[in-house]
Design an enzyme around this catalytic site. Structure first.
Site, PDB file in Angstrom:
ATOM      1  N   LYS A  77      16.769 -25.611  13.623  1.00 21.87           N
ATOM      2  CA  LYS A  77      15.978 -24.754  14.790  1.00 21.87           C
ATOM      3  C   LYS A  77      17.110 -24.463  15.493  1.00 21.87           C
ATOM      4  CE  LYS A  77      12.458 -27.444  14.582  1.00 21.87           C
ATOM      5  NZ  LYS A  77      11.294 -27.173  13.916  1.00 21.87           N
ATOM      6  N   LYS A 113       1.948 -33.763   5.968  1.00 15.55           N
ATOM      7  CA  LYS A 113       3.285 -33.782   6.353  1.00 15.55           C
ATOM      8  C   LYS A 113       3.445 -34.521   7.281  1.00 15.55           C
ATOM      9  CE  LYS A 113       6.664 -31.592   7.213  1.00 15.55           C
ATOM     10  NZ  LYS A 113       7.392 -31.061   8.861  1.00 15.55           N
ATOM     11  N   ASP A 135      12.221 -33.480   8.228  1.00 12.93           N
ATOM     12  CA  ASP A 135      11.698 -32.394   8.512  1.00 12.93           C
ATOM     13  C   ASP A 135      11.162 -31.206   7.696  1.00 12.93           C
ATOM     14  OD1 ASP A 135       9.367 -31.437  10.646  1.00 12.93           O
ATOM     15  OD2 ASP A 135      10.932 -30.157  11.244  1.00 12.93           O
ATOM     16  N   LYS A 156       1.720 -20.318   1.539  1.00 16.13           N
ATOM     17  CA  LYS A 156       2.067 -18.453   2.014  1.00 16.13           C
ATOM     18  C   LYS A 156       2.365 -17.775   1.211  1.00 16.13           C
ATOM     19  CE  LYS A 156       5.869 -21.259   5.204  1.00 16.13           C
ATOM     20  NZ  LYS A 156       5.122 -20.040   6.719  1.00 16.13           N
ATOM     21  N   GLU A 167      14.733 -20.778  12.279  1.00 14.14           N
ATOM     22  CA  GLU A 167      13.884 -21.149  13.870  1.00 14.14           C
ATOM     23  C   GLU A 167      14.524 -20.601  14.625  1.00 14.14           C
ATOM     24  OE1 GLU A 167      10.990 -23.730  13.608  1.00 14.14           O
ATOM     25  OE2 GLU A 167      10.831 -24.143  11.953  1.00 14.14           O
ATOM     26  N   HIS A 184       9.242 -28.381   2.642  1.00 11.55           N
ATOM     27  CA  HIS A 184       8.878 -27.222   2.419  1.00 11.55           C
ATOM     28  C   HIS A 184      10.103 -26.493   1.420  1.00 11.55           C
ATOM     29  CE1 HIS A 184       6.020 -28.124   5.767  1.00 11.55           C
ATOM     30  NE2 HIS A 184       6.430 -28.090   6.026  1.00 11.55           N
TER      31      HIS A 184
HETATM   32  C1  BG6 Z   1       6.707 -28.091   9.966  1.00 12.41           C
HETATM   33  C2  BG6 Z   1       7.960 -28.177  11.219  1.00 12.41           C
HETATM   34  O1  BG6 Z   1       6.144 -28.479   9.325  1.00 12.41           O
HETATM   35  O2  BG6 Z   1       7.036 -26.623   9.747  1.00 12.41           O
HETATM   36  C3  BG6 Z   1       7.831 -27.644  12.198  1.00 12.41           C
HETATM   37  O3  BG6 Z   1       7.298 -29.428  11.476  1.00 12.41           O
HETATM   38  C4  BG6 Z   1       8.411 -26.257  11.186  1.00 12.41           C
HETATM   39  O4  BG6 Z   1       9.583 -28.268  12.738  1.00 12.41           O
HETATM   40  C5  BG6 Z   1       7.290 -25.801  11.096  1.00 12.41           C
HETATM   41  O5  BG6 Z   1       8.511 -25.103  12.738  1.00 12.41           O
HETATM   42  C6  BG6 Z   1       8.165 -24.414  10.007  1.00 12.41           C
HETATM   43  O6  BG6 Z   1       6.607 -23.829   9.739  1.00 12.41           O
HETATM   44  P1  BG6 Z   1       6.400 -22.099   9.859  1.00 12.41           P
HETATM   45  O7  BG6 Z   1       4.839 -22.189   9.206  1.00 12.41           O
HETATM   46  O8  BG6 Z   1       6.664 -22.223  11.354  1.00 12.41           O
HETATM   47  O9  BG6 Z   1       7.743 -21.554   8.841  1.00 12.41           O
END
Ligand code: BG6
Length: 493
Positions: free
Chosen positions: A336, A144, A231, A178, A212, A236
């Site tokens: 974030k 992605k 993003d 996951k 995050e 996701h």
């Molecule tokens: C990525 C994003 O696809 O997924 C990031 O570009 C993000 O910004 C990340 O931090 C999160 O993935 P995970 O597996 O850490 O939850």
């Protein structure tokens, strides 16, 4: 499983270091790679196989490894020095792979490169004959973001389809690898108890949150052009939504599954551009304190333009207009630099139809919730009401946690399952193009509106749970965000 040659474009980059190489190593350690599987790193550095092996050895030294597995794994590695900007590079790679000794004719091409290069590299693979399945299969893995909006996604897809058939393309969304995301399907469709309740008659609303505590992690160049909605939500979180909301598929094969996911995306009520503010909230973090440490605001992060209005937080309210979900809001949220890093699906049930306990000391009857925590701790929890011990008629919330909660911190990285799927040719956990395209249709009106309103963006302090404005997405006052499994993290009004 058949032997294959696993080619990584962008082999010396971050994704390769943090995800792909460790995942391949773990698969080797688990005995899941055939003896003939080789990994070819494609990169610009002036390296040979020995230098590449030494580099990978260093990367893996930061993790737990077993000496005999490491030795076997490093022997699988080959390096191809080349520059994707050089037209002669891929024909030379083709020559090595097809005429060199011992490279299996089944090939995976993994694009761990800048998205701007996906289309071009795929065309070059086509031109030099590496996309043609003569004597072995050829698979292309696309990371992605798949496009930047609906239009660019269409054009990227068009470009890929000139050399690769849909069955050769694996569009990766690592959330689908996951554990708890995959568990969603089992939880829903292997348990009779839930299905009768899983609809608008019993469910008040659904929340899908990914927070995050980290910032852009040195990726400002990419992130500032993308923002939180593209993003995380377009990819996701919408994928997680499809698994929460889909109908049982006709079977568990990839096409049946993806057909049902597409049906969900197609049923999402389009957001009129004039109603974007009622359905979506964006914000950007300002300076604050995260985990007890001072954190700079987004605009002070290295590489972020001083006048950026890119959102680092996005929340959306969506409705799925079908029989199961009509008028049940789905709230999607990501940010974030929030208070904690956590990902969770929270399903709130309605109140029982009769207020039987109104005349007792029970002041406020809490609704049932199902919480499915994706990370950092995998957990499925039900919240129920029980009577407190003692003479009074008072209730309290009790938590029924699956027995694995808290004892099974993510052992498997999502990439391990997904890379194995690519090698085995299973598309179930990869995106078909129509999924990507419908997901873009969901967010496009918001992106368009935000692209026009560029003079101001709301702030939220780093280390908080996001902007207060996000609360206005809830139609009722008794609704509130569930932040983590720990309810002391919730901020109830
Ligand atoms: C990525 C994003 O696809 O997924 C990031 O570009 C993000 O910004 C990340 O931090 C999160 O993935 P995970 O597996 O850490 O939850």
């Amino acid at each position: 499983m058949e032997d294959c040659t696993f080619v990584i474009f962008g082999a010396t980059g971050n994704l390769s270091r943090i995800k792909l190489i460790p995942a391949l190593y773990h698969l080797d350690a688990a005995g899941r790679l055939t003896d003939g599987l080789r990994i070819v790193g494609f990169g610009r550095r002036e390296w040979d196989d020995a230098a590449w092996r030494a580099q990978v050895g260093e990367w893996l030294a930061e993790r737990e490894t077993q000496p005999e597995v490491l030795e076997r794994f490093l022997k699988r590695l080959y390096f191809f020095q080349g520059d994707l900007a050089d037209e002669a590079a891929l024909p030379a790679l083709q020559n090595l792979l097809q005429n060199g000794d011992g490279f299996a004719p089944n090939m995976v091409f993994y694009m761990a490169i800048s998205p701007a290069q996906f289309g071009k590299v795929s065309r070059q693979l086509g031109h030099c004959g590496l996309a043609t399945e003569d004597g072995g299969w050829r698979r292309l893995v696309i990371e992605k973001p798949f496009g930047y909006d609906l239009e660019s996604a269409e054009s990227l897809n068009h470009s890929l389809n000139r050399d690769f058939r849909e069955s050769q393309i694996f569009r990766i969304d690592h959330y689908l690898g996951k554990g708890t995301v995959q568990n969603l399907l089992v939880f829903r469709f292997a348990n009779l108890m839930l299905e009768p309740l899983w609809n608008r008659n019993y469910i008040d609303h659904v929340q899908i949150t990914h927070s995050e505590s980290l910032g852009t992690g040195g990726r400002a160049g990419y992130y500032d052009g993308a923002g939180a909605l593209r993003d995380m939500i377009q990819s996701h979180l919408l994928q997680v939504l499809t698994l929460v909301a889909m109908e049982p598929p006709a079977s568990m094969d990839a096409e049946s599954l993806r057909d049902e996911k597409v049906k969900v995306l197609r049923s999402i009520r389009p957001i009129p551009q004039s109603a974007v503010n009622a359905h979506a909230v964006r914000a950007q973090y300002t300076a604050g304190t995260v985990n007890g440490e001072k954190a700079a605001g987004y605009l002070d992060e290295p590489g972020v333009p001083a006048d950026s209005v890119t959102e680092t937080y996005a929340a959306m309210k969506l409705f799925i207009d079908n029989w199961r979900w009509r008028n049940v809001p789905f709230f999607l949220r990501t940010g974030k630099r929030m208070a904690k890093g956590n990902s969770m699906v929270a399903i709130r049930f309605k109140h029982p139809p009769q207020q039987l306990f109104r005349e007792t000391q029970i002041q406020r009857l809490e609704p049932n919730w199902i919480l499915m925590n994706l990370q950092p701790n995998e957990c499925i929890r039900m919240e129920m009401q029980v009577k407190q011990t003692g003479l009074e008629m008072r209730t309290e919330t009790t938590r029924l946690d699956a027995s694995y909660c808290g004892i099974n911190p993510n052992q498997l990285d999502a990439y391990e399952a997904l890379l194995l799927d690519v090698i085995e040719g299973d598309h179930s956990h990869f995106l078909r193009y129509d999924e990507v395209s419908w997901a873009w249709k969901v967010v496009d009106p918001v992106l368009k509106e935000w692209a026009v309103e560029r003079d101001y963006i709301t702030g939220y302090s780093a280390g908080s749970w996001g902007p207060k404005e996000a609360g206005r997405l809830f139609p009722r006052q008794d609704q509130y965000w569930r932040n983590t499994l720990d309810d002391s993290d919730d901020e109830r009004g």
